[in-house]
Every structure is written in C-alpha cells, then in structure tokens.
Design a protein around this motif. Structure first.
Motif, PDB file in Angstrom:
ATOM      1  N   LEU A   1       0.831  -1.208   0.000  1.00 47.03           N
ATOM      2  CA  LEU A   1       0.000   0.000   0.000  1.00 47.03           C
ATOM      3  C   LEU A   1       0.864   1.255   0.000  1.00 47.03           C
ATOM      4  O   LEU A   1       0.621   2.201  -0.752  1.00 47.03           O
ATOM      5  CB  LEU A   1      -0.923   0.009   1.222  1.00 47.03           C
ATOM      6  N   VAL A   2       1.908   1.257   0.856  1.00 41.62           N
ATOM      7  CA  VAL A   2       2.772   2.438   0.924  1.00 41.62           C
ATOM      8  C   VAL A   2       3.591   2.578  -0.353  1.00 41.62           C
ATOM      9  O   VAL A   2       3.702   3.657  -0.937  1.00 41.62           O
ATOM     10  CB  VAL A   2       3.692   2.351   2.156  1.00 41.62           C
ATOM     11  N   TYR A   3       4.136   1.450  -0.822  1.00 38.40           N
ATOM     12  CA  TYR A   3       5.037   1.475  -1.979  1.00 38.40           C
ATOM     13  C   TYR A   3       4.315   1.977  -3.233  1.00 38.40           C
ATOM     14  O   TYR A   3       4.846   2.785  -3.983  1.00 38.40           O
ATOM     15  CB  TYR A   3       5.597   0.069  -2.201  1.00 38.40           C
ATOM     16  N   TYR A   4       3.079   1.490  -3.453  1.00 34.07           N
ATOM     17  CA  TYR A   4       2.340   1.938  -4.636  1.00 34.07           C
ATOM     18  C   TYR A   4       1.549   3.202  -4.369  1.00 34.07           C
ATOM     19  O   TYR A   4       1.191   3.915  -5.301  1.00 34.07           O
ATOM     20  CB  TYR A   4       1.405   0.822  -5.119  1.00 34.07           C
ATOM     21  N   GLY A   5       1.243   3.462  -3.083  1.00 27.94           N
ATOM     22  CA  GLY A   5       0.399   4.603  -2.758  1.00 27.94           C
ATOM     23  C   GLY A   5       1.146   5.918  -2.724  1.00 27.94           C
ATOM     24  O   GLY A   5       0.625   6.944  -3.166  1.00 27.94           O
ATOM     25  N   LEU A   6       2.392   5.919  -2.213  1.00 31.28           N
ATOM     26  CA  LEU A   6       3.138   7.175  -2.066  1.00 31.28           C
ATOM     27  C   LEU A   6       3.290   7.935  -3.386  1.00 31.28           C
ATOM     28  O   LEU A   6       3.018   9.134  -3.428  1.00 31.28           O
ATOM     29  CB  LEU A   6       4.512   6.907  -1.449  1.00 31.28           C
ATOM     30  N   PRO A   7       3.706   7.266  -4.481  1.00 28.40           N
ATOM     31  CA  PRO A   7       3.851   8.016  -5.739  1.00 28.40           C
ATOM     32  C   PRO A   7       2.535   8.600  -6.208  1.00 28.40           C
ATOM     33  O   PRO A   7       2.519   9.645  -6.859  1.00 28.40           O
ATOM     34  CB  PRO A   7       4.347   6.947  -6.726  1.00 28.40           C
ATOM     35  N   ILE A   8       1.392   7.952  -5.876  1.00 24.85           N
ATOM     36  CA  ILE A   8       0.098   8.490  -6.297  1.00 24.85           C
ATOM     37  C   ILE A   8      -0.202   9.775  -5.528  1.00 24.85           C
ATOM     38  O   ILE A   8      -0.688  10.753  -6.083  1.00 24.85           O
ATOM     39  CB  ILE A   8      -1.018   7.445  -6.074  1.00 24.85           C
ATOM     40  N   VAL A   9       0.145   9.754  -4.217  1.00 24.06           N
ATOM     41  CA  VAL A   9      -0.145  10.928  -3.390  1.00 24.06           C
ATOM     42  C   VAL A   9       0.809  12.070  -3.718  1.00 24.06           C
ATOM     43  O   VAL A   9       0.398  13.215  -3.896  1.00 24.06           O
ATOM     44  CB  VAL A   9      -0.061  10.565  -1.898  1.00 24.06           C
ATOM     45  N   PHE A  10       2.108  11.771  -3.801  1.00 26.39           N
ATOM     46  CA  PHE A  10       3.105  12.827  -3.929  1.00 26.39           C
ATOM     47  C   PHE A  10       3.597  13.019  -5.359  1.00 26.39           C
ATOM     48  O   PHE A  10       4.467  13.850  -5.591  1.00 26.39           O
ATOM     49  CB  PHE A  10       4.311  12.531  -3.029  1.00 26.39           C
ATOM     50  N   GLY A  11       3.070  12.259  -6.316  1.00 27.94           N
ATOM     51  CA  GLY A  11       3.632  12.302  -7.649  1.00 27.94           C
ATOM     52  C   GLY A  11       4.984  11.608  -7.623  1.00 27.94           C
ATOM     53  O   GLY A  11       5.487  11.269  -6.555  1.00 27.94           O
ATOM     54  N   SER A  12       5.611  11.369  -8.787  1.00 31.24           N
ATOM     55  CA  SER A  12       6.881  10.642  -8.719  1.00 31.24           C
ATOM     56  C   SER A  12       8.020  11.618  -8.511  1.00 31.24           C
ATOM     57  O   SER A  12       8.707  12.003  -9.440  1.00 31.24           O
ATOM     58  CB  SER A  12       7.087   9.792  -9.962  1.00 31.24           C
ATOM     59  N   VAL A  13       8.189  12.053  -7.239  1.00 32.99           N
ATOM     60  CA  VAL A  13       9.341  12.881  -6.912  1.00 32.99           C
ATOM     61  C   VAL A  13      10.544  11.968  -6.761  1.00 32.99           C
ATOM     62  O   VAL A  13      10.420  10.826  -6.334  1.00 32.99           O
ATOM     63  CB  VAL A  13       9.110  13.678  -5.611  1.00 32.99           C
ATOM     64  N   GLY A  14      11.723  12.502  -7.079  1.00 29.25           N
ATOM     65  CA  GLY A  14      12.913  11.667  -7.173  1.00 29.25           C
ATOM     66  C   GLY A  14      13.340  11.014  -5.871  1.00 29.25           C
ATOM     67  O   GLY A  14      13.984   9.979  -5.871  1.00 29.25           O
ATOM     68  N   VAL A  15      12.981  11.602  -4.691  1.00 30.31           N
ATOM     69  CA  VAL A  15      13.517  11.080  -3.440  1.00 30.31           C
ATOM     70  C   VAL A  15      12.868   9.774  -3.011  1.00 30.31           C
ATOM     71  O   VAL A  15      13.381   9.092  -2.138  1.00 30.31           O
ATOM     72  CB  VAL A  15      13.340  12.097  -2.291  1.00 30.31           C
ATOM     73  N   LEU A  16      11.711   9.426  -3.616  1.00 29.81           N
ATOM     74  CA  LEU A  16      11.017   8.225  -3.161  1.00 29.81           C
ATOM     75  C   LEU A  16      11.652   6.962  -3.726  1.00 29.81           C
ATOM     76  O   LEU A  16      11.061   6.262  -4.536  1.00 29.81           O
ATOM     77  CB  LEU A  16       9.540   8.281  -3.554  1.00 29.81           C
ATOM     78  N   THR A  17      12.887   6.671  -3.287  1.00 32.40           N
ATOM     79  CA  THR A  17      13.494   5.421  -3.707  1.00 32.40           C
ATOM     80  C   THR A  17      12.824   4.284  -2.961  1.00 32.40           C
ATOM     81  O   THR A  17      12.040   4.496  -2.049  1.00 32.40           O
ATOM     82  CB  THR A  17      14.996   5.417  -3.373  1.00 32.40           C
ATOM     83  N   GLU A  18      13.163   3.056  -3.357  1.00 32.23           N
ATOM     84  CA  GLU A  18      12.575   1.898  -2.677  1.00 32.23           C
ATOM     85  C   GLU A  18      12.904   1.931  -1.197  1.00 32.23           C
ATOM     86  O   GLU A  18      12.059   1.646  -0.358  1.00 32.23           O
ATOM     87  CB  GLU A  18      13.093   0.589  -3.282  1.00 32.23           C
ATOM     88  N   ALA A  19      14.164   2.289  -0.876  1.00 29.63           N
ATOM     89  CA  ALA A  19      14.561   2.274   0.527  1.00 29.63           C
ATOM     90  C   ALA A  19      13.724   3.253   1.342  1.00 29.63           C
ATOM     91  O   ALA A  19      13.281   2.923   2.445  1.00 29.63           O
ATOM     92  CB  ALA A  19      16.049   2.604   0.659  1.00 29.63           C
ATOM     93  N   VAL A  20      13.467   4.438   0.764  1.00 30.83           N
ATOM     94  CA  VAL A  20      12.668   5.424   1.506  1.00 30.83           C
ATOM     95  C   VAL A  20      11.244   4.908   1.697  1.00 30.83           C
ATOM     96  O   VAL A  20      10.692   4.964   2.801  1.00 30.83           O
ATOM     97  CB  VAL A  20      12.684   6.780   0.770  1.00 30.83           C
ATOM     98  N   SER A  21      10.631   4.384   0.632  1.00 28.13           N
ATOM     99  CA  SER A  21       9.290   3.814   0.763  1.00 28.13           C
ATOM    100  C   SER A  21       9.272   2.724   1.817  1.00 28.13           C
ATOM    101  O   SER A  21       8.363   2.647   2.646  1.00 28.13           O
ATOM    102  CB  SER A  21       8.818   3.214  -0.557  1.00 28.13           C
ATOM    103  N   GLY A  22      10.301   1.862   1.762  1.00 23.38           N
ATOM    104  CA  GLY A  22      10.364   0.761   2.711  1.00 23.38           C
ATOM    105  C   GLY A  22      10.459   1.261   4.138  1.00 23.38           C
ATOM    106  O   GLY A  22       9.771   0.750   5.036  1.00 23.38           O
ATOM    107  N   ILE A  23      11.313   2.275   4.349  1.00 21.82           N
ATOM    108  CA  ILE A  23      11.469   2.810   5.707  1.00 21.82           C
ATOM    109  C   ILE A  23      10.164   3.433   6.178  1.00 21.82           C
ATOM    110  O   ILE A  23       9.741   3.235   7.319  1.00 21.82           O
ATOM    111  CB  ILE A  23      12.627   3.832   5.738  1.00 21.82           C
ATOM    112  N   ILE A  24       9.476   4.153   5.274  1.00 22.00           N
ATOM    113  CA  ILE A  24       8.196   4.756   5.668  1.00 22.00           C
ATOM    114  C   ILE A  24       7.194   3.661   6.042  1.00 22.00           C
ATOM    115  O   ILE A  24       6.533   3.726   7.082  1.00 22.00           O
ATOM    116  CB  ILE A  24       7.648   5.644   4.529  1.00 22.00           C
ATOM    117  N   ALA A  25       7.110   2.621   5.214  1.00 20.84           N
ATOM    118  CA  ALA A  25       6.146   1.545   5.483  1.00 20.84           C
ATOM    119  C   ALA A  25       6.444   0.874   6.818  1.00 20.84           C
ATOM    120  O   ALA A  25       5.553   0.660   7.643  1.00 20.84           O
ATOM    121  CB  ALA A  25       6.176   0.523   4.356  1.00 20.84           C
TER     122      ALA A  25
END
Lengths: 230, 227
Positions: free
Chosen positions: A78-102
């Motif tokens: 949910l976080v991995y696919y949801g974040l880019p939808i909410v924030f658009g594809s900004v460059g900082v959302l690497t997998e590691a960042v998504s993973g840490i947020i989740a």
C-alpha cells in the motif's frame, strides 16, 4: 566431506561474502532508522491514545487497530504503490525510503502501545510530586514520567526491535537491498538455493544472537526485569 | 461517481473472497497443527530434561531468530535440493510445514510459560493425594495452564493469520496472491485492490484481536515477548 561440499559450497559463499556484509550493514541501518523514527512517533502516538479528547484518541486507536489487524506485506505494498500516487513521482522516493516509511508506519503502533503501558506503570505519586514542585505538564512528562517509563519497558522494546529487524526481510519484495536481497542475488546469479538461503538465515541468526546478548545485559543492569508489562 | 470503482470491485470480489477462504483454511490448519506440536513440546520443555530442553531451546531460537520469509524459502528451495525424496516439498507442503513449525515455536513458549505459572503447590498437592506425575499433569496442572494460555494463544493466531500473506511469494493462491492477480487485470487500480485486500484481512483479524484484548483484560494469563 564431499556430500557436505555438494550441499553447501563454502567457496561460493566466500565469493559473495562482501555482498552479504553489505546486506547486513543495510539491514542494520534500515532497522536503526525505523527504530528511532518509530520510537519518536510512538511517544507521540501514546500521547494521542491516552488523550481524554475523543477527537484525538479515536483516530489514534483506529490507526493502531488497522495496523495490528492487517499483514505487513499488504501495508508495504500500500505504501510502496500509494506514495507516488499521493506525492507524484518525486525523485527522493526510492525503494529504501518507501520501505522505511512503510516499516515505520507499521512499527509505530506497537512501540506506542509498549510506551503507553510503560507510562501507565509509573506511579501516580511521581506525577503529583513533580507537579507539586512546580513543573508544568511537559516538564513532568520529560523529566519524571518518561525516564521511568522507558526503564520499565526496555526489555519489551528490545523484543519489538528484534521483530522489526526480522520484518525488514519483507522489504526485499519491493527491491530494497538488505540481507535477504543479497541471498536472492546469489540465488539468481548462481542458482544455488542452499548457499543463498542458508547463509541468509545464518546472517539473521547472528544479528539475533547479538540482540539477545544485548537484551540479557540490559535486563541484568535493570535488575532482572523488575517490571513486566502485563 | 464511483461507478468504475464499483464495477472493478464487483468483478474482482469473487476471486478475493476465494483467496480469503484459502487464507482461512491455511491459517486454521497451521494453527491446529502448530498448537498440537507446541502443546507437546511445551509440556516436554516444562519437565526440564537436560538434552530435550536444550534441543527444544535451539528450535525456539532458530525459528524466532529468523524471519518467516527465510524459513519459507529454506523449506521451499533448500529442502528439495538435499536429495531426500521425502523432503522434496511442493509449494503447498513447504508452506504448511513452515507455517506449522513457525506457529509451534510460539505455542511451545506459551504452553511452557503457562505450566510454570501454575503454582507448584497444585502439583505437590496432587502428588500427595497419590497421583502419578502424569496424572497430576493431566488432571491438575494442564487444565489450569490451558486457561492461563488462552489470551496469549489468540494473540499468536493473529500473528499467524497475518503471516499467511507471505505465502503469496511461493504461489499459494491466498488473499494477497489473489490481489496481485487482480492487479494484473486492472493495473490502474492498484491502491483500490490492495485497499480491498487489507479490508478483508481486517474483517478476519479484527474479531480475534478484540478477543485477545478482552481476554487479556479479563483473564490476565501469561505473556511472552512478542518476537
């Protein structure tokens, strides 16, 4: 000896040792970042949860129950696919960042509930005494209640940290590099499942052994667990 | 307004329900087998026989010290490589074995703690009435231990239900897997589909979770570390 070499080839594992070390390092720093974030947010969440205003504690309770009743894997997706939808594809959302947020969003409620049980374990007289010497609410919390609360729940927090470290393995499914991914890399490059997965398991058990030793020392320092949150 | 979403949900829901049913079956089977294994091992461990206690202890450390994902991979990829025909698991058997052993290690710890939590006077009284050790265990200690174990056990069941999601990586068509397949059909509505999947998990887990909280408040009982 030949049989052993046929099921576990040390030379291949030796070749991949740097990859595994890199993976262990990644697992540890990802866990550390999540640990710190979830502790800070956990204190905040515990505050919301114990608030007397329904507007504050109800959303907090709903969030806690949602996280406790759904699998981590689904939350990660949910976080991995949801974040880019909410924030658009900004460059900082690497997998590691998504993973840490989740993982942080997943661990925060558990940490929050542990901290809450710690805060509730502190005697009411402590709080009253602090107020009586003229501290305000925040000072009472920061200088008197939280230090005692933490001392009471450190063993439980360490247990939850062990869970957190194990949970990082699921991040390999969204292509974050950590120990599990280094095993999967060996698997995909050499197709040697034994070497790949047994080595990965050994890495996790090593981390676990270190954590176990740390928690034994801590428990002894704290007087053998005076308080066990019920 | 939400016409499109409604249609998508209507067309994937039968498959998701099928997945949920599979999740329920797998989790109940694992809980049943794991509880039996855990009850036996936990009772054995409470006897404090040196060698057996050590063996069970290392089983507990290995299964609690490593993530479930790696355990699943070991049973699914490594065991068929050992060249023993009996251990050449397919994905279903590997999942069941891994999940059962994983459940078992939690239950072992709980049963052991529950037996130790029964006051030793109970066993001594039973022995002084002329019961054998086994009779005392069966008629006096275990019934009381069982009651102490209920809250912690239902907590473990929530953990196991959530762990079944990981079985999707070896292709068991449970709820998460069905969600992934549905996403192949409707790639544009990833969030919607995972949202529905999460909701279905919630519907299954939440009653058990509430029961756990209620039982903990009501009966207290034993607690194990959550790892």
């Amino acid at each position: 000896m030949d049989y052993l070499a046929s099921i576990y080839n040390f030379r291949v594992v030796g070749d991949y040792l740097p990859v595994f070390l890199h993976g262990i390092f990644a697992t540890i720093w990802i866990s550390l970042v999540c640990l710190v974030l979830s502790l800070v947010l956990g204190i905040f969440l515990a505050g919301l949860r114990t608030s007397s205003s329904a507007l504050l504690w109800r959303p907090a309770a709903a969030y806690i129950q949602f996280v406790r009743a759904t699998p981590l894997l689904v939350q990660i997706y949910l976080v991995y696919y949801g974040l880019p939808i909410v924030f658009g594809s900004v460059g900082v959302l690497t997998e590691a960042v998504s993973g840490i947020i989740a993982l942080t969003l997943h661990t925060t409620p558990y940490m929050g509930e542990i901290i809450r049980s710690g805060i509730e374990s502190v005697d009411k007289g402590q709080r009253e005494a602090a107020r009586a010497v003229g501290m305000n609410g925040v000072q009472t919390m920061w200088h008197v209640v939280l230090p005692q609360a933490f001392a009471n729940v450190v063993p439980t927090l360490l247990g939850q940290t062990a869970v957190l470290i194990k949970d990082t393995s699921l991040l390999s499914l969204i292509a974050v590099f950590e120990v599990m991914s280094s095993g999967l890399q060996l698997m995909s490059e050499r197709v040697m499942p034994n070497e790949a997965f047994i080595t990965t398991a050994i890495c996790y058990l090593l981390i676990y052994a270190v954590l176990l030793a740390v928690s034994n020392v801590v428990e002894r320092r704290l007087g053998g667990g005076i308080y066990r949150p019920a | 307004m939400f016409e499109e979403q409604r249609q998508i949900i209507a067309s994937i829901l039968p498959f998701l329900i099928q997945g949920l049913w599979e999740t329920i079956k797998v989790s109940i089977a694992a809980i049943f087998l794991g509880s039996i294994l855990g009850a036996v091992l936990g009772t054995l461990r409470s006897f404090r026989w040196p060698v057996i206690t050590g063996l069970i202890g290392s089983y507990l450390h290995v299964f609690r010290g490593s993530p479930f994902l790696i355990q699943l991979y070991v049973f699914y990829f490594v065991f068929p490589q050992l060249g023993i025909p009996l251990l050449a698991f397919d994905s279903w058997t590997a999942s069941m074995v891994a999940l059962t052993l994983y459940t078992g290690c939690y239950v072992t710890e709980i049963v052991n703690a529950a037996i130790l939590a029964v006051p030793s006077g109970q066993e001594e009284a039973a022995r002084s009435l002329g019961m054998t050790k086994l009779q005392a265990l069966r008629h006096v200690v275990l019934p009381q231990a069982f009651k102490l174990a209920i809250p912690a056990m239902s907590g473990v069941y929530v953990i196991i239900i959530k762990s079944t999601a990981i079985l999707s990586v070896v292709g068991i068509s449970e709820l998460t897997r069905q969600g992934e397949v549905s996403i192949l059909r409707f790639p544009a509505s990833i969030m919607l589909i995972y949202g529905v999947v999460a909701l279905l998990y919630f519907i299954y887990c939440y009653p058990v979770l509430r029961f756990t909280d209620w039982a903990e408040k009501r009966m207290g009982g034993v607690r194990i570390k959550s790892d």
